[in-house]
Design an enzyme around this catalytic site. Structure first.
Site, short mmCIF file in Angstrom:
data_model
loop_
_atom_site.label_atom_id
_atom_site.label_comp_id
_atom_site.label_asym_id
_atom_site.label_seq_id
_atom_site.Cartn_x
_atom_site.Cartn_y
_atom_site.Cartn_z
CD GLU A 1 -0.60 6.00 2.35
OE1 GLU A 1 -1.23 6.97 1.90
OE2 GLU A 1 -1.14 4.90 2.58
CG ASP B 1 -3.83 2.41 4.69
OD1 ASP B 1 -4.60 2.47 5.66
OD2 ASP B 1 -3.63 3.38 3.92
CG HIS C 1 -5.42 8.02 4.24
ND1 HIS C 1 -5.71 7.41 3.04
CD2 HIS C 1 -6.56 8.65 4.62
CE1 HIS C 1 -6.97 7.68 2.70
NE2 HIS C 1 -7.51 8.43 3.65
CG ASP D 1 -1.92 1.16 1.15
OD1 ASP D 1 -2.95 1.01 0.48
OD2 ASP D 1 -1.63 2.22 1.73
CG ASP E 1 -1.47 0.88 -4.06
OD1 ASP E 1 -0.82 1.47 -3.19
OD2 ASP E 1 -2.72 0.77 -4.01
P1 AMP Z 1 -4.38 5.44 0.63
O1 AMP Z 1 -3.67 4.15 0.37
O2 AMP Z 1 -5.86 5.37 0.57
O3 AMP Z 1 -3.89 5.96 1.94
O4 AMP Z 1 -3.97 6.47 -0.49
C1 AMP Z 1 -2.76 6.46 -1.17
C2 AMP Z 1 -2.41 7.86 -1.63
O5 AMP Z 1 -3.49 8.41 -2.40
C3 AMP Z 1 -2.20 8.87 -0.51
O6 AMP Z 1 -0.87 8.84 0.00
C4 AMP Z 1 -2.46 10.16 -1.23
O7 AMP Z 1 -1.37 10.56 -2.05
C5 AMP Z 1 -3.62 9.80 -2.15
N1 AMP Z 1 -4.91 10.06 -1.47
C6 AMP Z 1 -5.66 9.17 -0.79
N2 AMP Z 1 -6.77 9.75 -0.29
C7 AMP Z 1 -6.71 11.05 -0.66
C8 AMP Z 1 -7.55 12.17 -0.46
N3 AMP Z 1 -8.69 12.10 0.23
N4 AMP Z 1 -7.16 13.36 -0.99
C9 AMP Z 1 -6.03 13.45 -1.71
N5 AMP Z 1 -5.17 12.43 -1.94
C10 AMP Z 1 -5.51 11.24 -1.42
MG MG Z 2 -2.67 3.83 2.25
MG MG Z 3 -3.93 2.50 -0.62
#
Ligand code: AMP
Ligand code: MG
Ligand code: MG
Length: 196
Positions: A9, A164, A159, A7, A100
């Protein structure tokens, strides 16, 4: 079968993400039915836009200091590859959604003029596994809905890449206990590496 939850970021901001968007956290958690646990984790120093927006720090919980001290993407990808070959060379990657491996990893490799590694040609998308195997599932189900649908409590911080990835591993381990057999769901991406 062994699975490896990944996962990423990445850098982000409102209303627009930095361009290029860059990986800032690279976690991988082994889902081993034998109960063996193994994890790879590194923060990644973004090189095109080294300063994280406050939006991004709030969303991910990642600090400027953590990425300042981290290696850049090519070094982390190499370290991950060494770890993967030693730990689980045959594992199928599992992710939450297709972003991803279908989007972020190929863009990061292109930015650094690296080939996209072969292990990233195929993966199992937990959201698709849920949509296909659970009556309440749809391809719009969130990570929280999926976890409660399979009966697992999410732990840690949404996040945070490592939290995650551990949660993806927990959910998929439970799905396997419930009879789901995770297979490559990225058939549209790689002809000849199908759901065998
Ligand atoms: P996640 O695995 O859902 O934490 O998301 C991976 C990446 O997507 C994050 O590190 C952000 O770069 C982008 N991302 C996720 N959610 C958001 C959001 N609500 N607003 C902007 N970017 C996001
Ligand atoms: Mg994440
Ligand atoms: Mg993710």
């Amino acid at each position: 079968m062994r699975l490896l939850a990944i996962d990423f970021e990445a850098t982000c901001d409102e209303p627009y993400n930095p361009d290029p968007q860059e990986v800032i956290e690279f976690p991988a958690v082994l889902v081993d039915p034998g109960g063996r646990t193994a994890e790879f984790h590194s923060y990644v120093r973004p090189t095109a836009h080294p300063k994280l927006s406050s939006f991004c720090q709030k969303l991910t919980g990642i600090t400027q200091g953590q990425v300042d001290l981290a290696p850049p993407f090519p070094d982390v990808l190499r370290q991950f590859e060494e770890w993967r070959l030693k730990t689980c060379p045959d594992a199928l990657v599992v992710t939450s959604g297709n972003w991803d491996l279908a989007s972020m990893l190929p863009r990061a490799c292109a930015q650094h003029r690296l080939e996209v590694p072969k292990w990233a040609d195929r993966w199992a998308d937990m959201k698709q596994l849920y949509a296909e195997n659970y009556p309440r599932g749809s391809d719009r189900s969130t990570q929280t809905e999926i976890a409660s649908g399979v009966g697992v409590a999410l732990e840690g911080r949404l996040h945070s890449g490592i939290d995650d990835a551990r949660n993806i591993a927990r959910v998929v381990r439970r799905m396997m206990e419930q009879g789901v057999i995770p297979e490559n769901t990225a058939l549209w991406r790689c002809s000849g590496c199908g759901g065998e």
